[in-house]
Design a protein around this motif. Sequence first.
Motif, short mmCIF file in Angstrom:
data_model
loop_
_atom_site.label_atom_id
_atom_site.label_comp_id
_atom_site.label_asym_id
_atom_site.label_seq_id
_atom_site.Cartn_x
_atom_site.Cartn_y
_atom_site.Cartn_z
N THR A 96 10.21 -3.02 1.27
CA THR A 96 10.98 -2.48 2.49
C THR A 96 10.01 -1.90 3.30
O THR A 96 8.72 -1.41 3.03
CB THR A 96 12.06 -1.63 2.03
OG1 THR A 96 12.71 -0.96 3.15
CG2 THR A 96 11.40 -0.21 1.43
N VAL A 97 10.12 -1.82 4.48
CA VAL A 97 9.46 -0.96 5.73
C VAL A 97 10.20 -0.08 5.89
O VAL A 97 11.04 -0.22 6.80
CB VAL A 97 8.96 -1.94 6.86
CG1 VAL A 97 8.02 -1.23 7.73
CG2 VAL A 97 8.11 -3.11 6.15
N PRO A 98 9.89 1.50 5.74
CA PRO A 98 10.62 2.55 6.05
C PRO A 98 10.48 2.99 7.55
O PRO A 98 9.62 2.74 8.22
CB PRO A 98 10.19 3.53 5.06
CG PRO A 98 8.87 3.20 4.87
CD PRO A 98 8.86 1.62 5.02
N PRO A 110 11.54 8.71 9.98
CA PRO A 110 12.58 9.53 9.39
C PRO A 110 12.38 9.64 7.91
O PRO A 110 12.40 10.64 7.15
CB PRO A 110 13.77 9.46 9.97
CG PRO A 110 13.28 9.04 11.42
CD PRO A 110 12.55 8.03 11.24
N LEU A 111 12.59 8.36 7.35
CA LEU A 111 12.45 8.11 5.99
C LEU A 111 11.15 8.57 5.42
O LEU A 111 10.84 9.26 4.30
CB LEU A 111 12.79 6.69 5.52
CG LEU A 111 12.60 6.34 4.11
CD1 LEU A 111 13.55 7.35 3.26
CD2 LEU A 111 13.13 4.86 3.75
N LEU A 112 10.05 8.21 6.14
CA LEU A 112 8.73 8.69 5.48
C LEU A 112 8.59 10.08 5.51
O LEU A 112 7.94 10.64 4.80
CB LEU A 112 7.60 8.04 6.63
CG LEU A 112 7.16 6.46 6.55
CD1 LEU A 112 6.37 6.03 7.51
CD2 LEU A 112 7.14 6.19 5.06
N ALA A 113 9.23 10.83 6.52
CA ALA A 113 9.13 12.28 6.46
C ALA A 113 9.75 12.90 5.26
O ALA A 113 9.37 13.77 4.79
CB ALA A 113 9.81 12.75 7.86
N ARG A 114 10.92 12.21 5.07
CA ARG A 114 11.80 12.65 3.90
C ARG A 114 11.04 12.36 2.71
O ARG A 114 10.98 13.39 1.50
CB ARG A 114 13.19 12.00 3.99
CG ARG A 114 14.15 12.56 4.95
CD ARG A 114 15.52 12.15 4.62
NE ARG A 114 15.92 11.02 3.82
CZ ARG A 114 16.15 9.75 4.20
NH1 ARG A 114 16.60 9.50 5.47
NH2 ARG A 114 16.76 8.97 3.48
N LEU A 115 10.41 11.36 2.50
CA LEU A 115 9.58 10.99 1.32
C LEU A 115 8.40 12.13 1.16
O LEU A 115 8.34 12.49 0.04
CB LEU A 115 9.18 9.58 1.22
CG LEU A 115 10.14 8.49 0.96
CD1 LEU A 115 9.37 7.04 1.37
CD2 LEU A 115 10.43 8.63 -0.55
N ALA A 116 7.81 12.35 2.22
CA ALA A 116 6.88 13.09 2.00
C ALA A 116 7.07 14.73 1.57
O ALA A 116 6.59 15.32 0.64
CB ALA A 116 6.10 13.36 3.54
N LEU A 131 11.15 0.24 -2.69
CA LEU A 131 10.22 0.83 -1.85
C LEU A 131 8.56 0.56 -2.67
O LEU A 131 7.88 0.35 -1.73
CB LEU A 131 10.52 2.22 -1.39
CG LEU A 131 9.37 2.91 -0.43
CD1 LEU A 131 9.47 2.58 1.14
CD2 LEU A 131 9.35 4.35 -0.69
N GLU A 132 8.61 1.15 -3.79
CA GLU A 132 7.49 1.12 -4.48
C GLU A 132 7.18 -0.35 -4.77
O GLU A 132 5.67 -0.56 -4.90
CB GLU A 132 7.87 1.78 -5.94
CG GLU A 132 7.90 3.37 -5.94
CD GLU A 132 8.02 3.97 -7.02
OE1 GLU A 132 8.09 3.15 -8.31
OE2 GLU A 132 8.07 5.31 -7.32
N LEU A 133 7.92 -1.26 -4.83
CA LEU A 133 7.55 -2.81 -5.10
C LEU A 133 7.21 -3.29 -3.68
O LEU A 133 6.59 -4.73 -3.49
CB LEU A 133 8.64 -3.52 -5.66
CG LEU A 133 9.12 -3.07 -7.01
CD1 LEU A 133 10.10 -3.64 -7.51
CD2 LEU A 133 7.92 -3.26 -7.99
N ASP A 139 1.02 -1.22 -0.03
CA ASP A 139 -0.06 0.01 0.06
C ASP A 139 0.74 1.28 0.06
O ASP A 139 0.47 2.34 -0.82
CB ASP A 139 -0.91 0.11 1.12
CG ASP A 139 -1.99 -0.85 1.31
OD1 ASP A 139 -2.25 -1.83 -0.05
OD2 ASP A 139 -2.58 -1.29 2.24
N LEU A 140 2.21 1.04 0.69
CA LEU A 140 3.07 2.44 0.94
C LEU A 140 3.67 2.55 -0.52
O LEU A 140 3.64 3.63 -0.95
CB LEU A 140 4.02 2.17 1.93
CG LEU A 140 4.76 3.41 1.86
CD1 LEU A 140 4.16 4.50 2.15
CD2 LEU A 140 5.99 3.08 3.00
#
Length: 110
Positions: A74-76, A79-85, A69-71, A36-37
Amino acid sequence: MNHTRWKLTRERAITEGQNEPPEVEAMRTEIRMAFDLGQAVHDRRTALGISQTELAKRANMTQPQISKLELGGTVPTLPLLARLAKALDASLNIALDGDTSTVAFTPHAV
């Protein structure tokens, strides 16, 4: 046995009342959330019209990391989610309710 037949066998077993062990169900839930992510990242990236390489640069990552990540591989971390946003110029909204999840990147207002 090919994967299509395996899936049918699993579904038939479930409909016949055979339940998967809790650890298998938990693993399936984690995999579904990762997918989903990954789908949300892909959708927002393509809506922006940028490549995986460009997103990687913006998020201080590598292109293979974005691909994984798109596939859903990985489970981020948070902090990585914040950088992606930030790299996707969006807010990240995640709703968790038991075994279901909703992931969406909401574009920032201009």
